[in-house]
Design a protein around this motif. Structure first.
Motif, PDB file in Angstrom:
ATOM      1  N   LYS A 138       0.382  -0.965   0.303  1.00 45.08           N
ATOM      2  CA  LYS A 138      -0.226  -0.060  -0.100  1.00 45.08           C
ATOM      3  C   LYS A 138       0.877   1.005   0.091  1.00 45.08           C
ATOM      4  CE  LYS A 138      -4.521  -1.297   1.846  1.00 45.08           C
ATOM      5  NZ  LYS A 138      -5.394  -0.709   2.179  1.00 45.08           N
ATOM      6  N   LEU A 167      12.237   6.497  -7.352  1.00 42.90           N
ATOM      7  CA  LEU A 167      11.157   6.716  -7.979  1.00 42.90           C
ATOM      8  C   LEU A 167      11.453   8.158  -6.702  1.00 42.90           C
ATOM      9  CD1 LEU A 167       8.507   6.876  -8.541  1.00 42.90           C
ATOM     10  CD2 LEU A 167       7.045   6.292  -6.233  1.00 42.90           C
ATOM     11  N   ILE A 168      11.688   7.767  -5.231  1.00 42.95           N
ATOM     12  CA  ILE A 168      11.024   9.203  -4.645  1.00 42.95           C
ATOM     13  C   ILE A 168      12.943  10.330  -4.891  1.00 42.95           C
ATOM     14  CG2 ILE A 168      12.276   9.852  -2.687  1.00 42.95           C
ATOM     15  CD1 ILE A 168      10.634   7.254  -1.074  1.00 42.95           C
ATOM     16  N   ALA A 228      11.333   2.271  -6.235  1.00 44.28           N
ATOM     17  CA  ALA A 228      11.011   2.737  -4.939  1.00 44.28           C
ATOM     18  C   ALA A 228      11.890   4.144  -4.280  1.00 44.28           C
ATOM     19  CB  ALA A 228       9.858   2.235  -4.099  1.00 44.28           C
ATOM     20  N   ILE A 263       3.667   1.937  -0.723  1.00 45.87           N
ATOM     21  CA  ILE A 263       4.755   2.240  -2.259  1.00 45.87           C
ATOM     22  C   ILE A 263       3.616   2.127  -3.376  1.00 45.87           C
ATOM     23  CG2 ILE A 263       6.001   1.024  -4.137  1.00 45.87           C
ATOM     24  CD1 ILE A 263       7.486  -0.588  -2.124  1.00 45.87           C
ATOM     25  N   GLY A 264       2.642   1.546  -3.269  1.00 47.42           N
ATOM     26  CA  GLY A 264       1.208   2.361  -4.626  1.00 47.42           C
ATOM     27  C   GLY A 264       0.969   3.739  -4.663  1.00 47.42           C
ATOM     28  N   LEU A 265       0.705   3.831  -2.635  1.00 48.10           N
ATOM     29  CA  LEU A 265       0.460   4.977  -2.922  1.00 48.10           C
ATOM     30  C   LEU A 265       1.544   6.359  -3.392  1.00 48.10           C
ATOM     31  CD1 LEU A 265      -1.829   7.263  -1.788  1.00 48.10           C
ATOM     32  CD2 LEU A 265      -0.266   7.384   0.402  1.00 48.10           C
ATOM     33  N   LEU A 266       2.997   6.036  -2.739  1.00 47.02           N
ATOM     34  CA  LEU A 266       3.641   6.595  -3.356  1.00 47.02           C
ATOM     35  C   LEU A 266       3.758   7.014  -4.857  1.00 47.02           C
ATOM     36  CD1 LEU A 266       7.400   5.787  -2.089  1.00 47.02           C
ATOM     37  CD2 LEU A 266       6.017   8.014  -1.822  1.00 47.02           C
ATOM     38  N   PHE A 267       3.596   6.093  -5.503  1.00 49.53           N
ATOM     39  CA  PHE A 267       3.138   5.985  -7.009  1.00 49.53           C
ATOM     40  C   PHE A 267       2.459   6.752  -7.286  1.00 49.53           C
ATOM     41  CE2 PHE A 267       6.788   2.914  -7.803  1.00 49.53           C
ATOM     42  CZ  PHE A 267       7.405   3.259  -9.068  1.00 49.53           C
ATOM     43  N   ILE A 268       0.677   6.369  -6.819  1.00 45.30           N
ATOM     44  CA  ILE A 268      -0.628   6.876  -6.976  1.00 45.30           C
ATOM     45  C   ILE A 268      -0.172   8.615  -7.505  1.00 45.30           C
ATOM     46  CG2 ILE A 268      -2.549   7.030  -6.955  1.00 45.30           C
ATOM     47  CD1 ILE A 268      -1.937   4.304  -6.040  1.00 45.30           C
ATOM     48  N   LEU A 269       0.875   8.731  -6.272  1.00 47.67           N
ATOM     49  CA  LEU A 269       0.667  10.612  -5.933  1.00 47.67           C
ATOM     50  C   LEU A 269       1.291  11.416  -6.950  1.00 47.67           C
ATOM     51  CD1 LEU A 269       1.363  10.975  -1.841  1.00 47.67           C
ATOM     52  CD2 LEU A 269      -0.964  11.425  -3.063  1.00 47.67           C
ATOM     53  N   THR A 270       2.228  10.367  -7.797  1.00 45.24           N
ATOM     54  CA  THR A 270       3.370  11.267  -8.958  1.00 45.24           C
ATOM     55  C   THR A 270       2.314  10.983  -9.642  1.00 45.24           C
ATOM     56  OG1 THR A 270       4.155   8.899  -9.562  1.00 45.24           O
ATOM     57  CG2 THR A 270       5.378  10.039  -7.766  1.00 45.24           C
ATOM     58  N   ASN A 304      11.205  11.705  -7.968  1.00 46.01           N
ATOM     59  CA  ASN A 304       9.503  12.407  -8.546  1.00 46.01           C
ATOM     60  C   ASN A 304       9.505  12.990  -6.910  1.00 46.01           C
ATOM     61  OD1 ASN A 304       7.999  11.828 -10.654  1.00 46.01           O
ATOM     62  ND2 ASN A 304       9.525   9.988  -9.764  1.00 46.01           N
ATOM     63  N   TYR A 305      10.351  12.321  -6.080  1.00 47.19           N
ATOM     64  CA  TYR A 305       9.912  13.515  -4.526  1.00 47.19           C
ATOM     65  C   TYR A 305      10.668  14.647  -3.827  1.00 47.19           C
ATOM     66  CZ  TYR A 305       6.052  10.365  -3.908  1.00 47.19           C
ATOM     67  OH  TYR A 305       4.852   9.920  -3.880  1.00 47.19           O
ATOM     68  N   VAL A 349      -5.822  15.007  -5.589  1.00 50.79           N
ATOM     69  CA  VAL A 349      -6.278  14.266  -4.427  1.00 50.79           C
ATOM     70  C   VAL A 349      -6.385  14.014  -3.817  1.00 50.79           C
ATOM     71  CG1 VAL A 349      -4.586  13.979  -2.324  1.00 50.79           C
ATOM     72  CG2 VAL A 349      -2.839  14.223  -4.508  1.00 50.79           C
ATOM     73  N   LEU A 386      -7.886   1.931  -6.318  1.00 51.79           N
ATOM     74  CA  LEU A 386      -6.569   1.894  -6.407  1.00 51.79           C
ATOM     75  C   LEU A 386      -5.573   1.867  -5.587  1.00 51.79           C
ATOM     76  CD1 LEU A 386      -5.479   3.536  -9.097  1.00 51.79           C
ATOM     77  CD2 LEU A 386      -5.781   6.279  -7.676  1.00 51.79           C
ATOM     78  N   LEU A 387      -5.916   2.082  -4.253  1.00 47.54           N
ATOM     79  CA  LEU A 387      -5.157   1.939  -3.298  1.00 47.54           C
ATOM     80  C   LEU A 387      -5.604   1.186  -2.395  1.00 47.54           C
ATOM     81  CD1 LEU A 387      -5.109   6.110  -2.409  1.00 47.54           C
ATOM     82  CD2 LEU A 387      -3.196   5.282  -3.106  1.00 47.54           C
TER      83      LEU A 387
END
Lengths: 559, 303, 328
Positions: free
Chosen positions: B113, C50-51, C47, B115-122, C54-55, C309, C327-328
């Motif tokens: 969840k 990704l951080i 991940a 990691i999924g959330l991290l991706f979805i937010l992007t 993107n972050y 969001v 989705l989540l």
């Protein structure tokens, strides 16, 4: 099935990996090449000491507009390299300038040479040039001598950018007129007995009469698309006898907007009448630029207000179709009592040209290069080309081109290999005539113009007793010292800039509305429009323009 | 599903297929036409095109538009870069996306969840031009080929599509392997990956098209290095030069006529460019289509 | 709860669920980490990547509270608090552009989804393999046309002077005289919607076609034996089979309700339709980027993110309550 799929996948992955490594290597290799290789040679070039340095060096250039990238074996570039040792890594703008400048400035990643830009000046991206010019560039000093004060930056008085246009010598020749006017098709004029309209009424009379006989024609055309809004917005200032100062008219050195004034209302009321009579193209304000050109190129448009260069592509199409009678002649229409000022002398394009960035390897070498390029011999090479290849010389010394050479010059494929127009557009250049009397380039050589004239055009010119298209307009008056006001810089995000942008929005929206309205509704729409303009902070905009004008008068009056 | 009326069964398919075929022909006409017109314009004389009326066939044949596109020697290398970045992005992107999607599709996985959330937010935020530029710069990716690969390696959208598909696969497939003691990676690579071909093909197409079409990364991060230029970027450059050729008022001030006169007009150039850039990537889909076969894989596994 | 993620159409053993239920059973412990180390290895490095990409740059959001000038270093920027947001929300056209943006995205979302699914279903019914592939490959061609070319074709088709739309409508006697479609605001959203369908329907279909392939063919066989007809099979097998994809895409796209794009609107819009054609993105380009105001663009971006969001979370929650894929 699975087995084969897997094996091929692995093989592919291996291949891809190899490719990745190869490309990464190549990428990082490139990375160093721009800096490394050059700085080595740059170090050798000890300023001033050794006279003309011709050690090989590559300068990187960013140009803030799109342009034609010359081929690597370009004739002119090769000549430059042979004689000066200099080659270029040119980058023309692709995409959005603001985004590009944003990252360039934020990162401080400037190339050696930058084209002029107010944002870059604000960001202190250029080095001052006046000392360099004094020391190393006698030809440039002479070239800019008359306008020395005008090329200084308004904010701090340094010269950061060498203007590429607007510095003249000798005679100004202008056989083809590129500026604003009210245009009519030659065939229309021919059929109506070669009239010379002087007022809006006379002009639209001709259109009305012609359209009556030829109902399939479009009476009056206009354009209100993207940034090409001047066909709709500019007529009032020209009709009232002002030069093209943009969104303001300047009387007695005081600028004010004209969008809400009577000089505008009179014109748009006239268009409103015209529309009611069915003379206005119904789609004029809905169409995009391509559709506009298509209409011009179809030969169906009797007349329009525009600047010539803006519809030239359409005319070119007409010429290639052999429909010369559908090409245009411009007329300087005026309100009663106004004095004509359609043609203007090109003003020095302050801050438009090249400057040297603070990251530049060898500023002396660069300024010396430009100094050499401004000499007449090089200018002839850059503007006309190579003698015997790109142009010929008469017994009396005047330059001309053979039909084949003229044809060559129109081929894109020839241009990229034989001209460097893209970069040259930003370089200091001679305009007017050389000391031997030849025009600066082929396009302004009078003889060249006459040679390219077709019999039909000669007939029309003869009927009007004129020798060139620009003769339909008065010789330009001496520019006001501050001219043109539209080049006064508005600070980013300032109230002045905001007001200008909002004013433009209102014009884009309300002018078509007013013109398309029924005559009874015109007053109401116009009032609404004027009210909305008056809600804007127009004062901030006018104040900034006037401030700029006063500054220019003060600084530029001193020669 | 049970209540079935018999009788009309033989007419209905004919009627349906007739209508369906007619409808498909309509779709084909509407979607093919713009492309054919673009093709016709690309082979038509630029000035002549301006007069309008070019629909399916050129009126004044010319190769000048294409000559103008191919004249600059740079586009061959740019095409090589484009092909390279597309292949590399696709291969790595598909593999990594699937692997991650597999992990996130495991209901017992503890971080799925988060990691999924991290991706979805992007998908819903963008830090902005300048901060992104600084990141790329600080990572040494300016004027580096890897800038075409790394930042867009795994996209959230593709990940979610892939995850949804994997979740839809029958769990019995992995169950026996688990019991046999196979590791997660082994299950992923041996069982799940081959089962995903339709969605792999889809994601591959998305990544490939995205990578092929992108020019913004070249514009921001590699524009001054001609060796890293891509086909799209070179095309935009050329189009820009044609469009500016006749339209720079500053160059015309005072009657100066230095502007480049050109036989190629923006519209004709744009058409030629569209054909040159679109045709190579268009071949990817028909090639991938063979993986869009209903139930092929599910069937094969069950036996 | 999480069994909702398992697709219902495929029968699966229930054993797994009873053994490990993520909501209850699995805790963050060394033991869990150890048993899941392969999964962690397969996902955590990606991940982290990704951080980084993107972050990390998200510090840039601070620019929204500054009067950011790229020439000045970040520490020396002028802080202006909420001024950028105030400018954004207090502009009298902002509500208008917000309305236009939402209207056009909504139209795009509904039309786009319905047509893509419809075309996918119909394509799926074509028996002739070659024809099916040909239609597929052709229908996605317009996706590759640049917006400039697409807009050119749209405005030519809508012209009063021989534009195909007017010609056809006249022939069918639906209108008496040609309509200037692009001159009236009331047609504008529809034109944008239709143009987007034309340009993107083939492309949008791809994803559903892939989803259809995941449907077990034995279901169709069984239904045929039961005597189910074409539309019944669509209704009871195909549509449920792609429902998960549909729901997921819907939730994701709801988050993009403020992204109506700007190119097409910019190219097709004009002074007469400006009250219907301006979108948030055009507004931001005009008053943000074009004036060198990066802060305004950032502020608008933050606003869009917050709205997105919130909408996505709501949509996701609704899906959860309805027992759908989420989705989540």
């Amino acid at each position: 099935m699975h087995k084969t799929a897997k094996r091929s996948a692995k093989a592919a992955a291996a291949g891809v990996l190899a490719l990745t490594l190869a490309l990464t290597g190549c990428g990082s290799g490139n990375n160093t090449n721009t800096g490394g290789k050059n700085s080595a040679t740059g170090g050798n070039a000890s300023p001033a000491a050794a006279g003309d340095d011709t050690a090989p060096v590559t300068f990187s250039i960013f140009m803030n507009g799109p342009g034609q990238q010359p081929t690597p074996d370009n004739k002119i570039l090769k000549q430059i390299k042979d004689k000066t040792g200099i080659s270029f890594n040119m980058e023309f703008l692709v995409g959005d300038l603001q985004q590009k400048l944003g990252v360039m400035i934020a990162g401080g990643d400037y190339p050696d040479i930058l084209s002029g830009d107010d944002k870059l000046i604000n960001a202190k991206a250029y080095i001052p040039l006046e000392d360099l010019i004094e020391k190393y560039a006698p030809n440039l000093k002479k070239h800019y001598g008359d306008v020395w004060n005008q090329i200084k930056d308004e904010s701090d008085g340094h010269i950061y950018v060498l203007p590429s246009y607007g510095v003249y010598q000798g005679k100004i020749t202008e056989p083809t007129y590129q500026g604003p006017g009210f245009w009519l098709q030659k065939g229309v004029l021919e059929e109506m007995g070669y009239p010379t309209p002087k007022t809006l009424d006379e002009y639209f009379d001709i259109i009305a009469k012609y359209k009556e006989k030829h109902p399939e024609m479009i009476g009056f055309e206009s354009l209100n698309f993207d940034w090409r809004v001047f066909p709709l917005q500019n007529p009032p200032e020209h009709l009232s006898g002002h030069p093209n100062d943009g969104a303001v008219v300047v009387d007695n050195n005081v600028a004010q907007i004209f969008a809400d004034k009577d000089m505008s209302k009179t014109y748009y009321k006239k268009l409103n009448d015209i529309n009611a009579q069915g003379l206005m193209d119904k789609e004029a304000f809905v169409q995009n630029y391509d559709q506009y050109l298509a209409k011009v190129a179809s030969g169906k448009v009797i007349g329009m207000f525009d600047q010539h260069w803006n519809f030239q592509d359409g005319e070119k199409s007409l010429i290639s179709q052999g429909k010369l009678e559908n090409t245009y002649i411009g007329f300087p229409l005026l309100y009663p009592g106004a004095e004509e000022w359609y043609r203007d002398r090109g003003a020095v394009g302050t801050n438009r040209g090249f400057g040297i960035s603070i990251n530049a390897k060898d500023p002396v070498r660069i300024i010396k290069f430009w100094d050499k390029m401004i000499t007449e011999d090089w200018q002839k090479t850059l503007q006309w080309g190579v003698k015997g290849e790109d142009y010929e010389v008469n017994a009396d010394g005047s330059f001309y081109r053979t039909p084949e050479q003229r044809n060559n010059a129109e081929q894109t494929s020839w241009q990229v290999a034989n001209k460097i127009s893209g970069m040259f557009g930003y370089m200091p250049k001679i305009q007017g005539t050389y000391s031997d009397g030849n025009a600066a380039d082929a396009g302004t050589q009078p003889q060249e113009f006459f040679d390219s004239l077709k019999p039909y055009d000669q007939k029309i010119l003869k009927a009007y007793n004129k020798k060139s298209w620009s003769e339909f307009f008065k010789e330009p008056k001496e520019n006001n010292i501050y001219f043109p006001a539209y080049s006064i810089v508005l600070k980013d995000g300032s109230p002045a800039q905001l007001a200008q942008s909002k004013l433009n929005d209102l014009m884009i929206k309300y002018l078509p509305k007013a013109i398309m309205a029924s005559p009874a509704e015109f007053e109401g729409v116009w009032q609404d429009y004027v009210d909305r303009i008056h809600k804007l902070d127009i004062k901030a905009y006018e104040d900034r323009m006037n401030e700029g004008i006063q500054q220019r008068i003060e600084k530029w009056s001193v020669k | 599903m049970k209540a079935v009326t018999k009788g009309s069964g033989r007419i209905e398919p004919v009627v349906f297929h007739t209508f369906n075929t007619i409808f498909m022909l309509f779709v084909v006409t509407v979607t093919l036409y713009p492309f054919l017109q673009t093709l016709a314009v690309s082979f038509n004389d630029g000035s002549d095109t301006l007069a309008g009326g070019i629909y399916l066939w050129p009126r004044e044949w010319t190769l000048e538009n294409y000559r103008a596109v191919f004249i600059s020697g740079t586009i061959y290398h740019a095409a090589f870069i484009s092909v390279s970045r597309t292949i590399i992005s696709t291969v790595f992107g598909v593999f990594l996306t699937t692997m991650l999607a597999y992990a996130l599709a495991q209901p017992q996985y503890i971080f799925r969840k988060k990691i999924g959330l991290l991706f979805i937010l992007t998908m819903y935020f963008n830090a902005g031009l300048i901060p992104n530029y600084f990141l790329i710069k600080n990572m040494g990716l300016l004027h580096n080929f890897m800038v075409y690969i790394l930042p867009s390696l795994v996209s959230a959208f593709n990940l979610i599509i892939m995850r949804t598909y994997i979740r839809g696969l029958p769990f019995s497939l992995t169950e026996s392997a688990k019991i046999d003691g196979a590791g997660e990676f082994r299950i992923f690579w041996k069982i799940i990956f081959p089962l995903c071909t339709p969605v792999l093909a889809t994601v591959a197409l998305f990544i490939a098209v995205g990578s092929w079409n992108s020019w913004f990364d070249t514009f921001l991060y590699a524009s001054s290095d001609i060796k890293l230029s891509t086909l799209q970027y070179e095309m935009m450059k050329m189009l820009g030069s044609i469009m500016s050729a006749n339209n720079d008022p500053s160059m015309l001030a005072g009657g100066q006529n230095n502007q480049v006169q050109s036989l190629v007009t923006p519209a004709s150039m744009r058409s030629a460019i569209t054909i040159v850039t679109a045709v190579p990537i268009l071949f990817v889909y028909p090639f991938l289509q063979k993986y869009f076969v209903v139930g092929l894989n599910l069937g094969s596994v069950k036996e | 709860m999480s069994d909702a993620v398992l697709d219902k159409q495929v029968k699966k053993p229930k054993t797994r669920k009873s053994k490990i239920d993520p909501e209850i059973g699995v805790e963050l412990s060394w033991k869990t980490l150890k048993t899941q180390k392969q999964l962690i290895f397969m996902s955590v490095p990606i991940a982290l990547y990704l951080i980084i990409f993107n972050y990390v740059p998200i510090w840039g959001w601070l620019m929204a509270f500054q009067n950011y000038r790229p020439a000045v270093s970040f520490g020396q920027q002028e802080w202006v608090g909420l001024q950028q947001f105030k400018f954004l929300f207090s502009d009298d056209t902002f509500l208008l552009v917000l309305r236009n943006t939402i209207a056009m995205s909504f139209i795009n979302l509904v039309l786009g989804t319905v047509t893509a699914i419809g075309l996918a279903l119909l394509l799926n019914e074509i028996k002739l393999k070659f024809f099916k592939r040909a239609v597929q490959s052709i229908s996605y061609l317009p996706h590759f046309l640049s917006m400039v070319i697409a807009a050119g074709i749209v405005s030519t088709s809508l012209s009063i002077d021989g534009g195909i739309v007017n010609v056809v409508l006249m022939k069918l006697h639906l209108i008496q005289e040609p309509i200037m479609w692009l001159s009236e605001g009331k047609y504008f959203w529809g034109i944008i919607g239709a143009s987007n369908v034309w340009k993107e329907v083939g492309w949008g279909t791809i994803i559903y076609l892939a989803a259809i392939t995941s449907i077990d063919p034995s279901l169709y066989e069984a239904a045929s034996i039961d005597g189910a007809k074409r539309f019944q099979k669509m209704r009871y097998i195909t549509l449920p089979g792609i429902k998960a994809t549909f729901v997921i895409l819907l939730i994701m796209n709801i988050g993009h309700i403020l992204d109506a794009g700007f190119e097409l609107q910019y190219l097709l819009g004009n002074g007469l339709t400006v009250d219907y054609s301006q979108t948030i993105d055009i507004f931001v380009v005009k008053y943000g980027l074009a004036m060198g105001n990066y802060s305004l663009a950032t502020a608008a971006g933050i606003f869009k993110t917050i709205v997105s969001v919130i909408l996505v979370l709501i949509a996701n929650n609704v899906a959860k309550r309805l027992g759908e894929e989420r989705l989540l």
